[in-house]
Each structure stands twice: as structure tokens, then as C-alpha cells.
Design a protein around this motif. Structure first.
Motif, PDB file in Angstrom:
ATOM      1  N   LEU A  43       0.916  -1.248   0.026  1.00 55.67           N
ATOM      2  CA  LEU A  43      -0.017   0.120  -0.134  1.00 55.67           C
ATOM      3  C   LEU A  43       0.937   1.332  -0.136  1.00 55.67           C
ATOM      4  O   LEU A  43       2.009   1.156   0.612  1.00 55.67           O
ATOM      5  CB  LEU A  43      -1.170  -0.156   1.103  1.00 55.67           C
ATOM      6  CG  LEU A  43      -1.929  -1.132   1.419  1.00 55.67           C
ATOM      7  CD1 LEU A  43      -2.769  -0.949   2.726  1.00 55.67           C
ATOM      8  CD2 LEU A  43      -2.732  -1.083  -0.067  1.00 55.67           C
ATOM      9  N   ASP A  44       0.393   2.322  -0.515  1.00 55.89           N
ATOM     10  CA  ASP A  44       1.115   3.658  -0.629  1.00 55.89           C
ATOM     11  C   ASP A  44       0.794   4.237   0.641  1.00 55.89           C
ATOM     12  O   ASP A  44       0.489   3.676   1.696  1.00 55.89           O
ATOM     13  CB  ASP A  44       0.731   4.360  -1.819  1.00 55.89           C
ATOM     14  CG  ASP A  44      -0.660   4.949  -1.659  1.00 55.89           C
ATOM     15  OD1 ASP A  44      -1.203   4.994  -0.902  1.00 55.89           O
ATOM     16  OD2 ASP A  44      -1.277   5.674  -2.685  1.00 55.89           O
ATOM     17  N   LEU A  54      -4.877   8.567 -10.185  1.00 54.46           N
ATOM     18  CA  LEU A  54      -3.925   8.328 -11.438  1.00 54.46           C
ATOM     19  C   LEU A  54      -4.423   7.480 -12.471  1.00 54.46           C
ATOM     20  O   LEU A  54      -3.728   7.139 -13.396  1.00 54.46           O
ATOM     21  CB  LEU A  54      -2.694   7.359 -10.603  1.00 54.46           C
ATOM     22  CG  LEU A  54      -2.154   8.247  -9.588  1.00 54.46           C
ATOM     23  CD1 LEU A  54      -1.049   7.059  -8.739  1.00 54.46           C
ATOM     24  CD2 LEU A  54      -1.287   9.339 -10.112  1.00 54.46           C
ATOM     25  N   LEU A  55      -5.658   7.304 -12.441  1.00 58.61           N
ATOM     26  CA  LEU A  55      -6.175   6.401 -13.489  1.00 58.61           C
ATOM     27  C   LEU A  55      -7.096   7.414 -14.578  1.00 58.61           C
ATOM     28  O   LEU A  55      -8.086   7.162 -15.327  1.00 58.61           O
ATOM     29  CB  LEU A  55      -7.517   5.425 -13.115  1.00 58.61           C
ATOM     30  CG  LEU A  55      -6.877   4.371 -12.117  1.00 58.61           C
ATOM     31  CD1 LEU A  55      -7.865   3.555 -11.596  1.00 58.61           C
ATOM     32  CD2 LEU A  55      -5.928   3.411 -13.095  1.00 58.61           C
ATOM     33  N   ASP A  56      -6.870   8.679 -14.479  1.00 59.34           N
ATOM     34  CA  ASP A  56      -7.247   9.845 -15.191  1.00 59.34           C
ATOM     35  C   ASP A  56      -7.243   9.403 -16.813  1.00 59.34           C
ATOM     36  O   ASP A  56      -8.100   9.818 -17.626  1.00 59.34           O
ATOM     37  CB  ASP A  56      -6.666  11.039 -15.110  1.00 59.34           C
ATOM     38  CG  ASP A  56      -5.150  11.437 -15.313  1.00 59.34           C
ATOM     39  OD1 ASP A  56      -4.525  10.542 -15.048  1.00 59.34           O
ATOM     40  OD2 ASP A  56      -4.912  12.584 -15.530  1.00 59.34           O
ATOM     41  N   LYS A  57      -5.911   8.884 -17.350  1.00 58.82           N
ATOM     42  CA  LYS A  57      -5.665   8.769 -18.691  1.00 58.82           C
ATOM     43  C   LYS A  57      -6.617   7.366 -19.167  1.00 58.82           C
ATOM     44  O   LYS A  57      -7.259   7.204 -20.168  1.00 58.82           O
ATOM     45  CB  LYS A  57      -4.491   7.996 -18.920  1.00 58.82           C
ATOM     46  CG  LYS A  57      -3.457   9.163 -18.414  1.00 58.82           C
ATOM     47  CD  LYS A  57      -3.439  10.607 -18.662  1.00 58.82           C
ATOM     48  CE  LYS A  57      -2.409  11.342 -18.666  1.00 58.82           C
ATOM     49  NZ  LYS A  57      -2.120  11.896 -17.146  1.00 58.82           N
ATOM     50  N   HIS A 119       4.483   6.540 -10.508  1.00 61.17           N
ATOM     51  CA  HIS A 119       3.865   6.071  -8.887  1.00 61.17           C
ATOM     52  C   HIS A 119       5.167   6.783  -8.268  1.00 61.17           C
ATOM     53  O   HIS A 119       6.252   6.273  -7.914  1.00 61.17           O
ATOM     54  CB  HIS A 119       3.743   4.777  -8.651  1.00 61.17           C
ATOM     55  CG  HIS A 119       2.746   3.988  -9.531  1.00 61.17           C
ATOM     56  ND1 HIS A 119       2.804   3.039 -10.633  1.00 61.17           N
ATOM     57  CD2 HIS A 119       1.496   4.173  -9.700  1.00 61.17           C
ATOM     58  CE1 HIS A 119       1.883   2.877 -11.176  1.00 61.17           C
ATOM     59  NE2 HIS A 119       0.943   3.450 -10.443  1.00 61.17           N
ATOM     60  N   GLU A 120       4.622   7.884  -7.287  1.00 66.45           N
ATOM     61  CA  GLU A 120       5.494   8.694  -6.531  1.00 66.45           C
ATOM     62  C   GLU A 120       5.148   8.694  -5.105  1.00 66.45           C
ATOM     63  O   GLU A 120       5.689   9.744  -4.427  1.00 66.45           O
ATOM     64  CB  GLU A 120       5.977  10.131  -7.286  1.00 66.45           C
ATOM     65  CG  GLU A 120       6.385   9.998  -8.437  1.00 66.45           C
ATOM     66  CD  GLU A 120       6.317  11.134  -9.256  1.00 66.45           C
ATOM     67  OE1 GLU A 120       5.798  12.254  -8.931  1.00 66.45           O
ATOM     68  OE2 GLU A 120       6.732  11.264 -10.436  1.00 66.45           O
ATOM     69  N   VAL A 126       2.415  -2.330  -8.633  1.00 62.97           N
ATOM     70  CA  VAL A 126       1.065  -1.986  -9.122  1.00 62.97           C
ATOM     71  C   VAL A 126       0.811  -2.710 -10.312  1.00 62.97           C
ATOM     72  O   VAL A 126       1.705  -2.513 -11.486  1.00 62.97           O
ATOM     73  CB  VAL A 126       0.741  -0.666  -9.283  1.00 62.97           C
ATOM     74  CG1 VAL A 126      -0.710  -0.200 -10.082  1.00 62.97           C
ATOM     75  CG2 VAL A 126       0.704   0.125  -7.955  1.00 62.97           C
ATOM     76  N   GLN A 127      -0.008  -3.809 -10.588  1.00 68.98           N
ATOM     77  CA  GLN A 127      -0.323  -4.485 -11.750  1.00 68.98           C
ATOM     78  C   GLN A 127      -1.793  -4.581 -12.044  1.00 68.98           C
ATOM     79  O   GLN A 127      -2.453  -4.448 -11.409  1.00 68.98           O
ATOM     80  CB  GLN A 127       0.175  -5.811 -11.505  1.00 68.98           C
ATOM     81  CG  GLN A 127       1.488  -6.079 -11.286  1.00 68.98           C
ATOM     82  CD  GLN A 127       2.483  -5.985 -12.721  1.00 68.98           C
ATOM     83  OE1 GLN A 127       2.182  -6.420 -13.730  1.00 68.98           O
ATOM     84  NE2 GLN A 127       3.673  -5.011 -12.592  1.00 68.98           N
TER      85      GLN A 127
END
Length: 179
Positions: A43-44, A54-57, A119-120, A126-127
Motif C-alpha cells: 500500500l502507498d 492516477l487513472l485519469d488516462k 507512482h511517486e 502495481v499491476q
């Protein structure tokens, strides 16, 4: 850990070579639901697999199919001309636009998007686990990583019409994928 993000789009197509006369001989549409399943071994810092922002694209990709005619590249030139003449939003794709075809296509593209996402925030590995495409309320197809052996296309075989590309906030994400 596994997370799921749901997206929706309204789309039209013809599914050639299927058993049903209605599907293979008529333009028709569906209200699609696309579920994207993502895993991570960690987990981040916010105790998330990854922030959905982060799923905007991925959202932009799925929105590219909304109110769009999905045109299988194997269609006749006569139908292609007709579709492009009377539709501004066209996605020309290398798979028959069945739920299975969409699931494979979207897995392929979403996987590429995730591989190109920074991922920062301390995210783990992440997969993309799977992509599930509901074509109707009672039926869906789901593609997994092992199903990518069924893919016989690459990103250069996917074309979005100018009207779709014009609506993208920024096409840098697509240019990054096709390079």
C-alpha cells in the motif's frame, strides 16, 4: 490487495461472424460497464493500492468509446466509408467489437497506460489484474494477463477519429503509448 474502478460508455457496432443474425447484420448499441481490477503487493503512504486520480488516462481512454462507432478494421471499404461519412466519433479497432474483443483491447491499452504512470507515493508493484466488460446487464467478458496471448495486434492498429482526439484534455498520454 485488489482494487476495482468502474467506467461506463455508450457505443455502437456490428459484430461480424457471430452466430446471431441481429448482431452480425445490424448496427446496434450497448450501455457498457468497464471494470478495471488492479493489484499491488504494497500500500502507498495513503494506505491505498494507488490513488484513483492516477487513472485519469484510463478514464480518457474509456471515454473515447462513448457515443462512438467502434469499427472493426476488417470491415468492407464500403462500410468504412459510410461510417466515416456519417459519424464524427469513430474508433477503428483491430478486434471485432464483441465484449471479448473490447476486454482484450482495453486490457492491452490500460496495461500500457499503467506501465507509463508515475507512482511517486510509495506504491508497490502495481499491476493490472483484469478488465471486465459488461455488454449487457446479464453478460460480460473478462480479460486477464494470460489472455494477452490471444492478442495479434499492436497499438499502431488502433485509430481514434479526429473528433475523439480533439476532446482529449491532452494527447501526450496517447503519444507516449504509441512511440
Amino acid at each position: 490487495m485488489l482494487i476495482r474502478k468502474l467506467f461506463k460508455f455508450e457505443g455502437a457496432h456490428i459484430v461480424r461472424n457471430c452466430s446471431s443474425h441481429r448482431c452480425r447484420e445490424n448496427i446496434h448499441g450497448h450501455s457498457y460497464i468497464v471494470e478495471v481490477f488492479i493489484t499491488s503487493d504494497k500500500l502507498d503512504r495513503g494506505y491505498m493500492v494507488m490513488d484513483f486520480v492516477l487513472l485519469d488516462k484510463v478514464k480518457e481512454l474509456v471515454d473515447s468509446f462513448d457515443h462512438t462507432y467502434s469499427l472493426w478494421r476488417e470491415e468492407s471499404e464500403e462500410l468504412k466509408s459510410f461510417v466515416y461519412k456519417y459519424n464524427r466519433r469513430v474508433a477503428e479497432i483491430p478486434v471485432s467489437p464483441s465484449a471479448e474483443g473490447y476486454a482484450l483491447l482495453l486490457f492491452y491499452l490500460i496495461d500500457k497506460i499503467l506501465q507509463n504512470t508515475a507512482h511517486e507515493n510509495g506504491e508497490g508493484n502495481v499491476q493490472l489484474s483484469s478488465v471486465r466488460v459488461h455488454e449487457t446487464a446479464t453478460g460480460y467478458a473478462e480479460a486477464f494477463r494470460e489472455d494477452m496471448k490471444l492478442v495479434d495486434f499492436d497499438i499502431h492498429d488502433i485509430r481514434f477519429s479526429e473528433a475523439i482526439r480533439e476532446e482529449w484534455k491532452n494527447d501526450a498520454w496517447w503519444k507516449q503509448l504509441v512511440k
